[in-house]
Design a protein around this motif. Structure first.
Motif, PDB file in Angstrom:
ATOM      1  N   SER A  45      68.058 -27.579 114.449  1.00 47.33           N
ATOM      2  CA  SER A  45      69.261 -27.903 113.858  1.00 47.33           C
ATOM      3  C   SER A  45      69.573 -27.504 112.421  1.00 47.33           C
ATOM      4  CB  SER A  45      69.486 -29.467 113.846  1.00 47.33           C
ATOM      5  OG  SER A  45      69.577 -29.903 115.255  1.00 47.33           O
ATOM      6  N   CYS A  46      68.418 -26.626 111.849  1.00 44.80           N
ATOM      7  CA  CYS A  46      68.519 -26.191 110.351  1.00 44.80           C
ATOM      8  C   CYS A  46      69.538 -25.372 110.351  1.00 44.80           C
ATOM      9  CB  CYS A  46      67.176 -25.394 110.204  1.00 44.80           C
ATOM     10  SG  CYS A  46      65.791 -26.553 110.210  1.00 44.80           S
ATOM     11  N   LEU A  47      70.250 -25.585 109.201  1.00 41.38           N
ATOM     12  CA  LEU A  47      71.458 -24.913 108.721  1.00 41.38           C
ATOM     13  C   LEU A  47      71.181 -24.083 107.435  1.00 41.38           C
ATOM     14  CD1 LEU A  47      74.518 -27.661 109.332  1.00 41.38           C
ATOM     15  CD2 LEU A  47      73.496 -26.048 110.917  1.00 41.38           C
ATOM     16  N   ASP A  48      71.651 -22.858 107.507  1.00 41.35           N
ATOM     17  CA  ASP A  48      71.571 -21.978 106.106  1.00 41.35           C
ATOM     18  C   ASP A  48      72.477 -22.662 105.253  1.00 41.35           C
ATOM     19  OD1 ASP A  48      71.244 -20.024 104.451  1.00 41.35           O
ATOM     20  OD2 ASP A  48      71.478 -18.533 105.766  1.00 41.35           O
ATOM     21  N   LEU A  49      71.999 -22.917 104.107  1.00 34.78           N
ATOM     22  CA  LEU A  49      72.606 -23.358 102.812  1.00 34.78           C
ATOM     23  C   LEU A  49      72.974 -22.424 101.496  1.00 34.78           C
ATOM     24  CD1 LEU A  49      70.823 -26.850 102.529  1.00 34.78           C
ATOM     25  CD2 LEU A  49      73.003 -26.424 103.708  1.00 34.78           C
ATOM     26  N   THR A  50      72.863 -21.039 102.158  1.00 32.35           N
ATOM     27  CA  THR A  50      72.913 -19.889 101.197  1.00 32.35           C
ATOM     28  C   THR A  50      74.569 -20.056 100.610  1.00 32.35           C
ATOM     29  OG1 THR A  50      71.151 -18.594 102.097  1.00 32.35           O
ATOM     30  CG2 THR A  50      72.730 -17.598 100.463  1.00 32.35           C
TER      31      THR A  50
ATOM     32  N   ILE B 268      63.936 -30.220 115.406  1.00 31.34           N
ATOM     33  CA  ILE B 268      63.611 -30.180 113.992  1.00 31.34           C
ATOM     34  C   ILE B 268      65.292 -29.827 113.169  1.00 31.34           C
ATOM     35  CG2 ILE B 268      61.295 -29.331 114.082  1.00 31.34           C
ATOM     36  CD1 ILE B 268      62.449 -26.648 113.278  1.00 31.34           C
ATOM     37  N   GLY B 269      65.040 -30.166 111.935  1.00 30.99           N
ATOM     38  CA  GLY B 269      66.492 -30.350 111.223  1.00 30.99           C
ATOM     39  C   GLY B 269      66.238 -30.999 109.728  1.00 30.99           C
ATOM     40  N   ARG B 270      67.203 -31.162 109.272  1.00 27.65           N
ATOM     41  CA  ARG B 270      67.366 -31.778 108.158  1.00 27.65           C
ATOM     42  C   ARG B 270      68.298 -32.912 107.951  1.00 27.65           C
ATOM     43  NH1 ARG B 270      68.665 -26.484 105.657  1.00 27.65           N
ATOM     44  NH2 ARG B 270      66.619 -25.435 104.895  1.00 27.65           N
TER      45      ARG B 270
ATOM     46  N   GLU C  38      62.332 -28.807 103.319  1.00 26.45           N
ATOM     47  CA  GLU C  38      61.721 -28.127 104.681  1.00 26.45           C
ATOM     48  C   GLU C  38      62.419 -28.959 105.734  1.00 26.45           C
ATOM     49  OE1 GLU C  38      59.424 -25.825 104.939  1.00 26.45           O
ATOM     50  OE2 GLU C  38      59.726 -25.372 102.714  1.00 26.45           O
ATOM     51  N   ALA C  39      62.414 -28.205 107.112  1.00 29.99           N
ATOM     52  CA  ALA C  39      62.776 -28.924 108.272  1.00 29.99           C
ATOM     53  C   ALA C  39      61.682 -29.905 108.663  1.00 29.99           C
ATOM     54  CB  ALA C  39      62.974 -27.969 109.204  1.00 29.99           C
ATOM     55  N   MET C  40      62.250 -30.957 109.269  1.00 28.64           N
ATOM     56  CA  MET C  40      61.136 -31.968 109.757  1.00 28.64           C
ATOM     57  C   MET C  40      61.718 -32.347 111.280  1.00 28.64           C
ATOM     58  SD  MET C  40      61.069 -34.572 106.750  1.00 28.64           S
ATOM     59  CE  MET C  40      62.507 -35.056 106.495  1.00 28.64           C
ATOM     60  N   SER C  41      60.873 -33.017 111.895  1.00 28.37           N
ATOM     61  CA  SER C  41      61.153 -33.420 113.247  1.00 28.37           C
ATOM     62  C   SER C  41      61.658 -34.746 113.078  1.00 28.37           C
ATOM     63  CB  SER C  41      60.025 -33.354 114.309  1.00 28.37           C
ATOM     64  OG  SER C  41      59.037 -34.378 113.937  1.00 28.37           O
ATOM     65  N   TRP C  42      62.249 -35.423 114.320  1.00 33.36           N
ATOM     66  CA  TRP C  42      62.500 -36.799 113.936  1.00 33.36           C
ATOM     67  C   TRP C  42      61.354 -37.611 113.874  1.00 33.36           C
ATOM     68  CZ3 TRP C  42      67.181 -38.060 112.816  1.00 33.36           C
ATOM     69  CH2 TRP C  42      68.346 -37.413 113.329  1.00 33.36           C
TER      70      TRP C  42
ATOM     71  N   PHE D 265      75.703 -25.324 118.190  1.00 29.58           N
ATOM     72  CA  PHE D 265      74.709 -24.399 118.413  1.00 29.58           C
ATOM     73  C   PHE D 265      73.636 -24.851 119.470  1.00 29.58           C
ATOM     74  CE2 PHE D 265      75.695 -23.616 113.944  1.00 29.58           C
ATOM     75  CZ  PHE D 265      76.572 -22.608 114.087  1.00 29.58           C
ATOM     76  N   ASP D 266      73.187 -23.890 120.015  1.00 30.31           N
ATOM     77  CA  ASP D 266      72.208 -24.147 121.207  1.00 30.31           C
ATOM     78  C   ASP D 266      70.571 -24.215 120.650  1.00 30.31           C
ATOM     79  OD1 ASP D 266      71.246 -21.622 120.590  1.00 30.31           O
ATOM     80  OD2 ASP D 266      71.852 -20.686 122.725  1.00 30.31           O
ATOM     81  N   GLY D 267      70.536 -24.099 119.231  1.00 21.24           N
ATOM     82  CA  GLY D 267      69.208 -24.311 118.757  1.00 21.24           C
ATOM     83  C   GLY D 267      68.322 -23.318 118.695  1.00 21.24           C
ATOM     84  N   THR D 268      68.589 -22.126 119.093  1.00 18.91           N
ATOM     85  CA  THR D 268      67.707 -20.961 119.243  1.00 18.91           C
ATOM     86  C   THR D 268      67.631 -20.094 118.187  1.00 18.91           C
ATOM     87  OG1 THR D 268      69.344 -19.542 120.278  1.00 18.91           O
ATOM     88  CG2 THR D 268      68.234 -20.514 121.964  1.00 18.91           C
ATOM     89  N   GLN D 269      68.761 -20.380 116.989  1.00 22.96           N
ATOM     90  CA  GLN D 269      68.402 -19.359 115.944  1.00 22.96           C
ATOM     91  C   GLN D 269      67.948 -20.452 114.731  1.00 22.96           C
ATOM     92  OE1 GLN D 269      71.667 -16.575 115.292  1.00 22.96           O
ATOM     93  NE2 GLN D 269      71.656 -17.144 113.074  1.00 22.96           N
ATOM     94  N   SER D 270      66.983 -19.840 113.781  1.00 23.43           N
ATOM     95  CA  SER D 270      66.955 -20.630 112.733  1.00 23.43           C
ATOM     96  C   SER D 270      66.915 -19.827 111.440  1.00 23.43           C
ATOM     97  CB  SER D 270      65.558 -21.390 112.920  1.00 23.43           C
ATOM     98  OG  SER D 270      65.075 -21.895 111.760  1.00 23.43           O
ATOM     99  N   PRO D 271      67.538 -20.288 110.345  1.00 20.89           N
ATOM    100  CA  PRO D 271      68.522 -21.363 110.355  1.00 20.89           C
ATOM    101  C   PRO D 271      69.813 -20.789 110.834  1.00 20.89           C
ATOM    102  CG  PRO D 271      68.373 -20.386 107.913  1.00 20.89           C
ATOM    103  CD  PRO D 271      67.438 -19.420 108.779  1.00 20.89           C
ATOM    104  N   HIS D 272      70.687 -21.691 111.152  1.00 24.63           N
ATOM    105  CA  HIS D 272      72.196 -21.292 111.701  1.00 24.63           C
ATOM    106  C   HIS D 272      73.004 -21.082 110.701  1.00 24.63           C
ATOM    107  CE1 HIS D 272      70.781 -22.659 115.593  1.00 24.63           C
ATOM    108  NE2 HIS D 272      70.569 -23.886 115.210  1.00 24.63           N
TER     109      HIS D 272
END
Length: 476
Positions: free
Chosen positions: A449-454, A373-375, A406-410, A301-308
């Motif tokens: 980089s957040c991914l939807d875990l639903t 940001i991501g997990r 929660e999402a975090m940065s590196w 993904f290009d990282g423009t959607q949150s979460p993916h």
């Protein structure tokens, strides 16, 4: 329990599949078209029969047994492969006994087979056949190549507990000396129901090593394959591999040098490992009816959607992400696939957390990007999530799998590592990606980089919180 015998071949029956008292054992009524010239039938028709419930069991060998006389009786043999039995000429009386360990052990089904009837016999179910006419030939498709090393389970044809009512009494039938000596039921060691057999490619990597540890503990038989054992980029090598003992492939191998993939040499390696390799595995998965688990990445993904979400359109930014996206598309061609998309993997090996802990220990104050940001995903949970999918068997498809929280940065992660190892988090300086990569040859990276875990959580599996796993990891 059995079906009614008939000496008359029934033409133009509707193709149908019915269950029996033996779990997984199926009777198939075949459509036979006949006239004054003879008859014709579709003996095995994959699409129609699978739609009606016959397993897509991937036959690899076709055998024919011809018998000169009526009364030839063979069995009772339980082989370590699945079979599809049908008659070409003549008639046979078939008897099947469930010799698998479990509650159905000893269940019996008998049936006469003519050209209009076939049966699907799961591995571990004992089969026996008695010819009712001279010049009888019956065929069987099997999904493993015959091997002298194969281990069978046997039952005596005359066993009193199953009490098969043979049309031609056994003392008037034609039996082999070996079949006469098979044990009675009380002496039979049940055929093991069998653990699922998993091949882990990339077994020397962070996730591969964790899978090699967790899969056996979860009841799977596991074989690891590094690049030397199986080069998945080589189509000929993949085809030549012995897949007869495998049920599941978990492809944990990949080219993960994100920046190296932007070089001329790295681009070729990334595409070979991340796109060609998965395509080769998808091909054999379909060929042999295997389940394919493939590990994907947030970099598709290009990282423009949150979460993916799992159904978001692919939009990779760099060569690494593009090669992984191509691999994803190839994997979805496998009928039985779990595409597991993850991010920021941490396990037993070189990774970001270990690097930060090492810098903290040496008193080095790093500059770390703070706009990506991501997990985190710890391999302990990634492997457990994969095993959950294989064990509970939700619908095939794509599942996001990371740790929760929660999402975090590196930079946030780096500060937690410094604090968790007893160092001052203020030693970590957060900077933008543009600043960090200025003047460097680097691949573009998704900022989110957040991914939807639903979808994953709806299957009943809840990943552990990131912070909890990070603390445990640092203590270990």
């Amino acid at each position: 329990m059995g079906c009614e015998d008939s000496n008359t071949l029934e033409y133009s029956k509707t193709l149908g599949v019915s269950t029996t008292p033996i779990p997984g054992f199926l009777r198939v009524d075949l459509t036979v078209h006949g006239d004054n010239r003879g008859w014709f039938k579709e003996n095995w028709q994959r699409a129609k029969m699978v739609e009606l419930g016959v397993p897509d069991f991937g036959p690899v060998q076709n055998n024919i047994s011809f018998n000169d006389e009526a009364g030839v009786t063979r069995g009772i043999h339980a082989e370590p492969w699945d079979k599809f039995i049908s008659v070409a000429t003549g008639r046979v009386f078939g008897a099947w006994v469930d010799l698998r360990e479990g509650p159905s052990f000893g269940a019996v089904y008998t049936c006469e087979i003519d050209p209009s009837v076939a049966v699907y016999v799961p591995r571990g179910v004992g089969n026996a056949y008695q010819t009712l006419e001279p010049n009888t030939a019956y065929s069987y498709l099997v999904n493993a190549h015959w091997s002298p090393k194969a281990e069978y389970t046997f039952l005596n044809l005359a066993d009193e507990t199953v009490a098969i009512d043979w049309p031609i009494p056994l003392d008037h039938a034609i039996l082999s000396d070996k079949d006469k000596l098979h044990p009675r039921m009380a002496e039979v060691t049940p055929f093991p129901t069998g653990k699922q057999r998993v091949l882990v490619t990339g077994s020397n990597g962070q996730l591969g090593r964790e899978l090699m540890k967790q899969l056996p503990a979860a009841g799977f038989e596991v074989t690891g394959a590094g690049h030397v054992d199986l080069d998945i980029t080589d189509a000929a090598a993949v085809q030549a591999f012995d897949w007869s003992g495998i049920n599941i492939i978990v492809n944990a191998g990949a080219w993960t040098d994100v920046d190296g993939a932007e070089t001329d040499e790295g681009r070729k390696k990334a595409w070979a490992c991340n796109a060609v390799g998965p395509a080769n595995l998808a091909r054999v998965a379909n060929q042999y009816g295997l389940t394919l688990v493939h590990i994907s990445t947030d970099y598709v993904f290009d990282g423009t959607q949150s979460p993916h979400s799992e159904d978001e359109a692919l939009s990779p930014l760099g060569v690494y992400g593009q090669s992984k996206a191509a691999g994803d598309m190839a994997v979805t061609s496998a009928t039985r696939h779990y595409l597991v998309r993850t991010s920021w993997v941490i396990g037993d090996g070189n990774n970001f957390v270990r690097t930060m802990a090492g810098l903290a220990a040496r008193g080095i104050s790093p500059k770390v990007v703070n706009d990506q940001i991501g997990r985190l995903t710890f391999t302990e949970d990634l492997a457990a999530g994969i095993i959950h999918l294989l064990s509970t068997k939700p619908d095939y498809g794509t599942y996001n799998l990371t740790n929760e929280g929660e999402a975090m940065s590196w930079a946030d992660v780096a500060k937690l590592v410094f604090t968790g190892t007893g160092h001052d988090a203020t030693q970590v300086t957060g900077i933008s990606s543009a600043e960090y990569f200025a003047g460097k040859v680097a691949a573009p990276r998704p900022l989110n980089s957040c991914l939807d875990l639903t979808k994953l959580e709806a299957t009943g599996w809840l990943p552990k919180p990131t912070i909890q796993r990070l603390h445990q990891y640092l203590k270990a």
